[in-house]
Design a protein around this motif. Structure first.
Motif, PDB file in Angstrom:
ATOM      1  N   GLU B 352       0.837  -1.200   0.000  1.00  0.00           N
ATOM      2  CA  GLU B 352       0.000   0.000   0.000  1.00  0.00           C
ATOM      3  C   GLU B 352       0.868   1.245   0.000  1.00  0.00           C
ATOM      4  O   GLU B 352       0.624   2.206  -0.716  1.00  0.00           O
ATOM      5  CB  GLU B 352      -0.913   0.023   1.237  1.00  0.00           C
ATOM      6  CG  GLU B 352      -2.158  -0.816   1.065  1.00  0.00           C
ATOM      7  CD  GLU B 352      -2.882  -1.017   2.389  1.00  0.00           C
ATOM      8  OE1 GLU B 352      -2.859  -0.091   3.231  1.00  0.00           O
ATOM      9  OE2 GLU B 352      -3.458  -2.107   2.575  1.00  0.00           O
ATOM     10  N   TYR B 353       1.919   1.165   0.812  1.00  0.00           N
ATOM     11  CA  TYR B 353       2.811   2.319   0.899  1.00  0.00           C
ATOM     12  C   TYR B 353       3.510   2.567  -0.448  1.00  0.00           C
ATOM     13  O   TYR B 353       3.642   3.706  -0.890  1.00  0.00           O
ATOM     14  CB  TYR B 353       3.857   2.099   1.998  1.00  0.00           C
ATOM     15  CG  TYR B 353       4.783   3.285   2.154  1.00  0.00           C
ATOM     16  CD1 TYR B 353       4.335   4.467   2.753  1.00  0.00           C
ATOM     17  CD2 TYR B 353       6.085   3.245   1.662  1.00  0.00           C
ATOM     18  CE1 TYR B 353       5.159   5.557   2.872  1.00  0.00           C
ATOM     19  CE2 TYR B 353       6.924   4.344   1.770  1.00  0.00           C
ATOM     20  CZ  TYR B 353       6.459   5.497   2.382  1.00  0.00           C
ATOM     21  OH  TYR B 353       7.280   6.588   2.488  1.00  0.00           O
ATOM     22  N   THR B 354       3.912   1.479  -1.093  1.00  0.00           N
ATOM     23  CA  THR B 354       4.561   1.616  -2.401  1.00  0.00           C
ATOM     24  C   THR B 354       3.631   2.309  -3.389  1.00  0.00           C
ATOM     25  O   THR B 354       4.059   3.170  -4.167  1.00  0.00           O
ATOM     26  CB  THR B 354       4.969   0.228  -2.939  1.00  0.00           C
ATOM     27  OG1 THR B 354       5.755  -0.434  -1.949  1.00  0.00           O
ATOM     28  CG2 THR B 354       5.776   0.337  -4.217  1.00  0.00           C
ATOM     29  N   GLU B 356       1.366   4.429  -2.618  1.00  0.00           N
ATOM     30  CA  GLU B 356       1.356   5.861  -2.257  1.00  0.00           C
ATOM     31  C   GLU B 356       2.568   6.576  -2.848  1.00  0.00           C
ATOM     32  O   GLU B 356       2.468   7.692  -3.350  1.00  0.00           O
ATOM     33  CB  GLU B 356       1.411   6.022  -0.730  1.00  0.00           C
ATOM     34  CG  GLU B 356       0.089   5.855  -0.037  1.00  0.00           C
ATOM     35  CD  GLU B 356       0.291   5.840   1.481  1.00  0.00           C
ATOM     36  OE1 GLU B 356       1.167   6.589   1.986  1.00  0.00           O
ATOM     37  OE2 GLU B 356      -0.404   5.042   2.143  1.00  0.00           O
ATOM     38  N   VAL B 357       3.725   5.922  -2.734  1.00  0.00           N
ATOM     39  CA  VAL B 357       4.954   6.522  -3.245  1.00  0.00           C
ATOM     40  C   VAL B 357       4.855   6.727  -4.759  1.00  0.00           C
ATOM     41  O   VAL B 357       5.251   7.766  -5.299  1.00  0.00           O
ATOM     42  CB  VAL B 357       6.181   5.644  -2.882  1.00  0.00           C
ATOM     43  CG1 VAL B 357       7.430   6.104  -3.631  1.00  0.00           C
ATOM     44  CG2 VAL B 357       6.414   5.665  -1.386  1.00  0.00           C
ATOM     45  N   GLU B 358       4.280   5.725  -5.427  1.00  0.00           N
ATOM     46  CA  GLU B 358       4.071   5.847  -6.867  1.00  0.00           C
ATOM     47  C   GLU B 358       3.297   7.127  -7.175  1.00  0.00           C
ATOM     48  O   GLU B 358       3.662   7.907  -8.040  1.00  0.00           O
ATOM     49  CB  GLU B 358       3.236   4.660  -7.375  1.00  0.00           C
ATOM     50  CG  GLU B 358       4.027   3.488  -7.868  1.00  0.00           C
ATOM     51  CD  GLU B 358       3.123   2.492  -8.577  1.00  0.00           C
ATOM     52  OE1 GLU B 358       2.129   2.052  -7.966  1.00  0.00           O
ATOM     53  OE2 GLU B 358       3.421   2.143  -9.733  1.00  0.00           O
ATOM     54  N   LYS B 359       2.218   7.300  -6.414  1.00  0.00           N
ATOM     55  CA  LYS B 359       1.338   8.436  -6.654  1.00  0.00           C
ATOM     56  C   LYS B 359       2.043   9.748  -6.323  1.00  0.00           C
ATOM     57  O   LYS B 359       2.016  10.700  -7.083  1.00  0.00           O
ATOM     58  CB  LYS B 359       0.050   8.296  -5.810  1.00  0.00           C
ATOM     59  CG  LYS B 359      -1.205   8.597  -6.618  1.00  0.00           C
ATOM     60  CD  LYS B 359      -2.469   8.305  -5.816  1.00  0.00           C
ATOM     61  CE  LYS B 359      -2.779   6.811  -5.768  1.00  0.00           C
ATOM     62  NZ  LYS B 359      -3.681   6.457  -4.635  1.00  0.00           N
ATOM     63  N   LYS B 360       2.726   9.729  -5.174  1.00  0.00           N
ATOM     64  CA  LYS B 360       3.373  10.945  -4.692  1.00  0.00           C
ATOM     65  C   LYS B 360       4.384  11.487  -5.690  1.00  0.00           C
ATOM     66  O   LYS B 360       4.500  12.680  -5.906  1.00  0.00           O
ATOM     67  CB  LYS B 360       4.050  10.640  -3.352  1.00  0.00           C
ATOM     68  CG  LYS B 360       4.822  11.793  -2.727  1.00  0.00           C
ATOM     69  CD  LYS B 360       5.271  11.420  -1.315  1.00  0.00           C
ATOM     70  CE  LYS B 360       6.302  12.405  -0.794  1.00  0.00           C
ATOM     71  NZ  LYS B 360       6.995  11.876   0.397  1.00  0.00           N
ATOM     72  N   ASP B 399      12.389   7.017   0.269  1.00  0.00           N
ATOM     73  CA  ASP B 399      11.170   6.854   1.062  1.00  0.00           C
ATOM     74  C   ASP B 399      10.913   5.371   1.345  1.00  0.00           C
ATOM     75  O   ASP B 399      10.548   4.992   2.461  1.00  0.00           O
ATOM     76  CB  ASP B 399       9.960   7.441   0.313  1.00  0.00           C
ATOM     77  CG  ASP B 399       9.914   8.961   0.415  1.00  0.00           C
ATOM     78  OD1 ASP B 399      10.848   9.535   1.005  1.00  0.00           O
ATOM     79  OD2 ASP B 399       8.938   9.554  -0.102  1.00  0.00           O
ATOM     80  N   LYS B 403      10.888   3.468   5.009  1.00  0.00           N
ATOM     81  CA  LYS B 403       9.735   2.693   5.462  1.00  0.00           C
ATOM     82  C   LYS B 403      10.164   1.288   5.898  1.00  0.00           C
ATOM     83  O   LYS B 403       9.692   0.771   6.906  1.00  0.00           O
ATOM     84  CB  LYS B 403       8.697   2.613   4.329  1.00  0.00           C
ATOM     85  CG  LYS B 403       7.387   2.005   4.751  1.00  0.00           C
ATOM     86  CD  LYS B 403       6.590   2.970   5.610  1.00  0.00           C
ATOM     87  CE  LYS B 403       5.234   2.399   5.980  1.00  0.00           C
ATOM     88  NZ  LYS B 403       4.509   3.318   6.891  1.00  0.00           N
TER      89      LYS B 403
END
Lengths: 451, 473, 455
Positions: B352-354, B356-360, B399, B403
């Motif tokens: 899920e965090y990955t 988010e990073v993609e999006k960010k 990032d 994490k």
């Protein structure tokens, strides 16, 4: 020396609290190593306290030996100095336990039995059965990289430690590795601490890998007609894909040790192979059938046992060193580390040595790993014990291995390095010792080359 | 052009054919599989330990660092030149000195290719267990330097669990032997310390390894999922059933489509994720474990579970997995592969965090995991021609690393620290921890002659990932 | 840092993206940028395996091409030496996870070398004579073949070799002379223009690509190919105006000559509609299948005809394995092994077909050859131009062949046949034969009664 202990006493007391140390002569005698008792025993209950004790000791130049249940403390050269016993019995915390990750972080004082009890709730275990069995502490097992018959199937603590925290003689707590099963960031300092016998630093926390408990287990015994046949059976069994958890090759006296006090206690006169397999019913059926097929040709029958009987046999294997010495003080116990194929040859050489010294000889070997534990007792005198050890060491060397004297009368230790001759990497080991422990306060003189 | 004095000395230490020093040749030693850095002053190919000793002495005399190199397949820049120095190539020290099947040992020179060693003993039923994806090209010496892992290390451990002894040349030219052919030699475990030290503690010239028995039976399964979270949850569920598969790999749909285009291994391209699961061992155990795993996969909503029916099919599935990085290389001009580790139970959260990073950062990230180990290889796709993308890639990667550390993991599971992550080491280690590492380095390598600028932070760039990968071409 | 290398990805920075100067066909960014320099190709590369240096590895050669394009490396002696030393076996393509088309790149690099680099006189003359004056001209080639045949049969050759006369000539002429193919009688050239009817019911109509030197030195393999095909119900057309495939020219960077040869062949085979164009030479087959690549940047009007042509090209083993009903072979008790021709395995990706056919021969024990994916050192005329490397590879290959204990060594390309025969001739073990797969198939499908195509 005594005066510096006294002056440090106050500092220790200030650091751990006066109820966490003792200079009672009886307590100190109980903490003796190779006959030498400390002036003080401290009982830290946190990693910081351990680090502080080391710092105080280093400043005062006091020699410290860490221990918990003393199951491995007989191994090593006599300490050059010994002022402070560092008992880790108050450090039993589990800091982190995640069954689904198969990882656990514990303090060094935790006993193997307690850890197994905890893990078994989730059908897990730490597959180690070191000398001392369930009484062995995590810290002790790691500091001595101790294994037992389970080493055949699972390896040693070296294969199970993911990371650790170590208190150094500078009074720092450093970290190496982590809680994950794969990690190559930085030098693998844990490897240095494993098997360093408390001479580099004190392990104050260990992250361990756990394993699923086998669903069912069964123990098999083969009675070979001769050592030659045992060797042939060993070769053929280890060439099969059968994955044994434990695999022991024992001489007749060794077999009697394993069988004593169980309904299996028959008079053993031949070498025997003891094996334990684990898994599902079908796996065990297959194992038994394969063994029977294999043994039929050799005219050997396969005995099976399980439950409490088997457990008792394997416990005897773990207790071997301590039990033989208790039964007959003055017993010499050696551990030969050998190329796999040389185990039987060493057994036979050791048997001959014992016979020529008219001594009793019991041996347990893990041929799959390449180690043989041999206990020899009933020497006429120390001189004979010493020369027997030297000859055994020579034959281990000739077979491409090495020999450690795990237990012998203290008087003998003065004349021989229980670890044997160091190799061409000894200079590095000395420098490593100096890097960790420049004042030589941690178990000075106990390791190889009396480091 | 006459060779300079350094080269003349190196030739005297080895032979004329063993030394590269012309500009056009040195150009080819500015890169490894991570990136291109600097050219060495010379490259030398010793053929014996004695030659290595003489080369080290020449280097010391000229005050030039020594950088050992196997096949140059490393992903953290370990075989590249951080500042200046002499590259010591081991491609010509590739003899298998002794194969001792009775004792399940092999003694090899560092230049032996990983897969060649397994091939040499496979007829007798043995193999060398560490299986990095580059195993058809990478060397055992390189594996030792990096403590390489691979898909099957889930069950069998990494390189350090299979190395018993080393012959090592120290910077002063002394040759020492650590460990032994037998297990548990008395004394400190210098072998364990040297494995994974990335060529910064000594130059390994001979390696004694354990050979493992090939399993009786192997089953390879592909479980196909429509939801990534179902796949990640399956991973911990399998181990919770008391099964340790030999390998448990995950690829997400994005990666799958690239792999399938490259290898035609039969991976479904319309799924969200697949698990590639392998169980090995006794026939009966493999059969039972396969059934249990199939049940677990179904419980976690696997759309379909396939079993490889032949050795060829199995090989093809693995080829797809082992070539996955390269396959993604087809899609974008560049990619940057990361190598984080987390506890395997945290996989769903990490994915899920990955996302988010993609999006960010507006970047596409392919996910390939040694899921069973919790070892992640997120591949960040980018185009190096766009400098703003490069910057975003670097920040995204950091990032992800941060994490991993927060979750109790590590910044590298198998690729090593090298020149890539040495400045990130403070994320994991305190000053005290690092001080001890430095002290250990000083024991072995007091003059800093061996592979400088790797593993330990230099302090020159603070807390940054050094390099973006995939740029040599 | 790697900023320098980063530039490489930038097509704006160098000429590759701009349309090249007329006739220039340098390596293109869109192909070499796929290389992620992972190094997975290294151990697959025969020259890297022998020399162990980056310059003679696929990754390194690509890196050099890029540096040439960037102006960091001159097209000089060193560059040419490393690119020349490449066998163009393309084993690296099989190993490559990123799908780098290495063959395409090295061929482009060589065309640039031809344009920019002046070779020493003798080398230039020899290349010109052989590649430009001899191979493209069937009549000259046949005349030369006849001369060579006379020389070989007169005993003069043995005398010359025995006299060690050639040892005084530089450049290992002695070893090279031993590699000269035996000229066979009769030449297959007599067959050009013929149509051979199918035996039994005709199921397919195919055209045979007969090759150039193969017509002289491998007439037997061509005849065997025709027999096997006709027994399988194929009518075999052998177009008259066909000629050299141009593979050696493409490999040498002589793309213009190659294009002329390709045009001639495309034209020659455009006459009759056939199910397939069959070749028994893996090296020829590879280039025949890649004719369209010759017309991407030059002569684009030929691109489509080339594609049509190439789409029909099949290696003989590929064709035979794909058609039904071809598995009733006579038993043969022998132990055999199979060396994959590089241009069949790596360039055409044909691996299973020959194995499938051989597995169908009852009694034949096929032992897999270790390192079969590594070149034997033949590689077209490589064993002549790079004799020392070729010899080193052959020695390694022979060790592996010896391990198999095979009596019959099979392969599927004339060049490999020559090289392996030279290896067998040098070896101590006698009684071993080197054969083309199709020759063995010819033997076991000889009896007309057993031919599956006859009722």
């Amino acid at each position: 020396m005594a005066s510096s202990v006294q002056s440090a006493h106050m500092e220790f007391a200030a650091w751990v609290g006066s109820d966490h140390l003792s200079d009672d002569p009886a307590v100190c005698r109980a903490a003796a190593v190779d006959g030498k008792a400390p002036a003080l025993v401290v009982y830290p209950s946190t990693a910081e306290e351990v680090a502080g004790i080391l710092r105080i000791a280093a400043t005062a130049g006091l020699a410290v030996i860490p221990f918990r249940n003393r199951t491995q403390l007989d191994i090593g050269n006599p300490p050059e100095r010994y002022d402070v016993g560092l008992s880790l019995k108050e450090m039993n915390n589990v800091w982190h336990y995640e069954p689904s990750d198969l990882t656990i972080s514990v303090e060094p004082g935790m006993k193997l039995g307690d850890l197994q009890y905890l893990a078994a709730q989730d059908h897990l275990w730490l597959p180690l059965d070191p000398p001392g069995g369930v009484k062995a502490s995590v810290g002790g097992m790691l500091a001595t990289n101790a294994t037992g018959p389970l080493g055949h199937g699972y390896g040693s603590p070296r294969d199970m430690v993911l990371g650790m925290k170590i208190a150094t003689t500078e009074g720092k707590i450093i970290k190496t590795g982590g809680r994950v099963v794969k990690n190559v960031a930085g030098y693998d300092l844990a490897k240095l601490l494993l098997g360093s016998y408390g001479t580099l630093g004190v392990i104050v926390e260990a992250n361990l890998k756990l394993y699923p408990l086998p669903r069912q287990r069964a123990t098999y015994v083969l009675r070979a007609k001769s050592l030659g046949m045992a060797r042939e059976l060993r070769r053929r069994i280890l060439a099969t894909p059968l994955p044994f958890l434990r695999f022991l090759l024992v001489n007749p006296a060794g077999a009697r040790w394993l069988r004593q006090g169980t309904p299996l206690a028959v008079e053993s006169t031949k070498p025997e192979i003891w094996m334990e397999a684990g898994g599902s019913e079908r796996v065990l059926e297959r194992t038994q059938k394969s063994l029977e097929d294999l043994c039929r040709e050799a005219g050997v029958s396969v005995e099976t046992c399980g439950g409490a009987e088997a457990e008792s046999v394997w416990n005897h294997a773990s207790e071997f060193r301590h039990a033989v010495v208790e039964a007959q003080p003055g017993t010499v116990v050696v551990r030969a580390s050998l190329p796999i194929a040389a185990c039987e040859e060493f057994l036979s050489a050791a048997q001959q040595e014992a016979e020529s010294a008219q001594a009793e000889f019991a041996a347990l070997g893990s041929p799959g790993v390449g180690t043989v534990h041999a206990a020899i007792s009933g020497f006429r005198d120390l001189g004979e014990a010493g020369s027997t050890i030297r000859r055994l060491r020579e034959s281990a060397k000739q077979l491409g291995g090495a020999l450690v004297v795990e237990r012998c009368p203290v008087e003998l230790k003065a004349a021989l390095d229980v670890w044997g001759d160091p190799g061409d990497d000894f200079d590095l080991m000395r420098k490593i010792k100096a890097a960790w422990d420049p004042q030589r306060i941690l178990a000075p003189g106990r390791m190889i080359g009396r480091i | 052009m006459n060779p300079p004095p350094l080269v003349r000395d190196l030739i005297r230490a080895t032979s004329r054919q063993a030394v590269l020093w012309r500009k056009e040749d040195l150009l080819l030693y500015e890169y490894d599989a991570l990136s291109a850095l600097r050219q060495p002053e010379a490259v030398v190919f010793p053929t014996s330990t004695q030659e290595v000793v003489r080369v080290i002495r020449v280097a010391a005399r000229h005050g030039l660092p020594v950088i050992p190199r196997g096949a140059g397949t490393g992903l953290s820049g370990g075989a590249t030149v951080a500042e200046r120095g002499i590259v010591v190539g081991f491609s010509r020290m590739n003899k298998m000195i002794e194969i001792d099947l009775e004792n399940q040992r092999a003694r090899v020179q560092p230049g032996v290719v990983n897969l060649d060693l397994s091939a040499a003993v496979s007829d007798a039923g043995y193999y060398f267990a560490p299986d990095p994806s580059s195993q058809k090209a990478c060397t055992v010496g390189g594996n030792v330097a990096e403590n390489s892992g691979g898909p099957h290390t889930l069950a069998y451990g990494v390189t350090t669990n299979h190395v018993l002894g080393l012959e090592v040349v120290l910077p002063d030219g002394n040759v020492v032997h650590t460990g032994a052919k037998f297990w548990d030699r008395p004394g400190y475990d210098l072998t364990g310390l040297l494995v994974g030290s990335e060529g910064t503690l000594g130059i390994v010239t001979e390696i004694t390894v354990r050979l493992s028995r090939l399993p009786e039976a192997v089953n390879t399964l592909v479980a196909i999922y429509d939801r990534v979270s179902d796949a990640t949850q399956t991973v911990a569920a399998i181990t919770a059933r008391g099964i340790t598969p030999a390998a448990l790999e995950m690829m997400d749909g994005f990666t799958l489509r690239a792999v399938e285009a490259a290898t035609h291994a039969g991976y479904p391209t319309d799924s969200a994720a697949v698990l590639l699961i392998e169980v090995e061992g006794l026939r009966e155990a493999v059969e039972e474990q396969t059934k249990t795993i199939e049940a677990v996969c179904r419980e976690h909503s696997a759309r379909e579970i396939r079993r490889a029916r032949s050795a060829e099919e199995r090989a093809l599935l693995w080829k797809g997995r082992k070539n996955a990085f390269g396959a993604l290389g087809r899609i974008a001009p560049n990619y940057y592969v990361q190598d984080g580790v987390i506890p395997r139970t945290r996989l769903p959260e990490m994915l899920e965090y990955t996302a988010e990073v993609e999006k960010k950062y507006g970047l596409r990230i392919g996910n390939i995991f040694h899921a069973g180990d919790g070892n992640l290889h997120p591949l960040i796709m980018f185009d190096a021609r766009d400098p703003s993308q490069c910057d975003r890639v670097s920040r995204a990667a950091k990032d992800l690393m941060v994490k991993c550390v927060e979750m109790g993991g590590s910044i590298t599971g198998e690729h090593g620290v090298g020149v890539e992550k040495n400045e990130l080491m403070p994320l994991l280690f305190s000053d005290d921890d690092l001080a001890m590492l430095r002290r250990i380095k000083e024991v072995f390598n007091p003059s800093g002659l061996l592979n400088p600028g790797k593993v330990l932070p230099t302090g020159k760039i603070c807390g940054e990932l050094r390099v973006l990968a995939s740029v040599g071409a | 840092m790697s900023t320098g290398a980063l530039d490489v990805k930038d097509p704006e920075k160098h000429a590759a993206s701009a349309p090249p100067a007329a006739g220039r066909e340098p390596p293109e960014w869109k192909y070499y940028s796929k290389c992620i320099h992972c190094g997975l190709c290294l151990n697959a590369c025969p020259t890297y395996r022998v020399l162990g240096v980056e310059m003679d590895s696929p990754r390194g050669r690509i890196y050099q091409m890029i540096q040439v394009e960037r102006g960091r490396l001159p097209v000089g002696e060193a560059y040419v030496r490393h690119i020349d030393l490449c066998l163009n076996c393309r084993a690296c393509e099989t190993a490559c996870p990123s799908g780098v088309e290495y063959g395409r790149l090295v061929e482009a690099a060589r065309s640039e070398i031809e344009r920019l680099y002046k070779r020493p006189y003798l080398s230039r003359w020899a290349r010109k004579m052989f590649l430009e004056q001899l191979l493209p001209h069937p009549h000259r080639l046949e005349a030369a073949g006849r001369l060579l045949r006379a020389f070989q049969r007169s005993g003069l050759e043995r005398a010359v070799l025995a006299s060690r006369l050639l040892k005084i000539v530089p450049g290992r002429m002695d070893a090279i002379a031993r590699l000269a193919p035996r000229m066979e009688k009769p030449f297959f050239t007599a067959r050009l223009g013929q149509t051979v009817p199918a035996q039994g019911r005709q199921r397919y109509r195919v055209a045979l690509f007969a090759g150039c030197i193969a017509n002289l030195a491998f007439a037997g393999v061509n005849e065997a190919t025709v027999r096997v095909l006709t027994r399988q119900g194929c009518e075999v057309i052998i177009p008259k105006t066909q000629g050299c495939c141009g593979a050696l020219h493409v490999h040498a960077g002589l793309r213009d000559v190659a294009r002329q040869l390709a045009q001639a062949n495309i034209t020659a085979f455009a006459q009759a509609p056939v199910d397939a164009i069959i070749t028994n030479a893996a090296g020829c087959g590879a280039v025949l299948k890649e004719y369209p690549m010759l017309f991407e940047r030059v002569g684009a009007e030929w691109h489509e005809p080339a594609e049509k042509f190439s789409a029909r090209v099949r290696d003989v083993t590929e064709f035979l394995a794909a058609i039904d009903d071809n598995h009733a072979f006579a038993p043969l008790k022998a132990r055999a092994t199979y060396q994959d021709p590089c241009h069949l395995l790596h360039a055409q990706r044909v691996r299973e077909a020959p194995r499938q056919l051989l597995a169908a021969i009852p009694g034949l024990e096929l032992v897999e050859l270790k390192e079969t994916e590594i070149c034997c050192g033949s590689a077209g005329i490589y064993n002549v131009t790079q004799n020392a490397m070729a010899e080193a590879l052959l020695q390694a290959k022979m060790r592996r062949i010896d391990e198999t204990g095979a009596d019959i060594i099979l392969t599927a390309n004339p060049g490999c046949l020559l090289q392996l025969r030279a290896g067998i001739a040098q070896s101590q073990r006698t009684g071993r034969r080197v054969m083309h797969v199709v020759e063995l198939l010819d033997q076991v499908s000889r009896q007309p009664g057993r031919s599956p195509t006859t009722k």
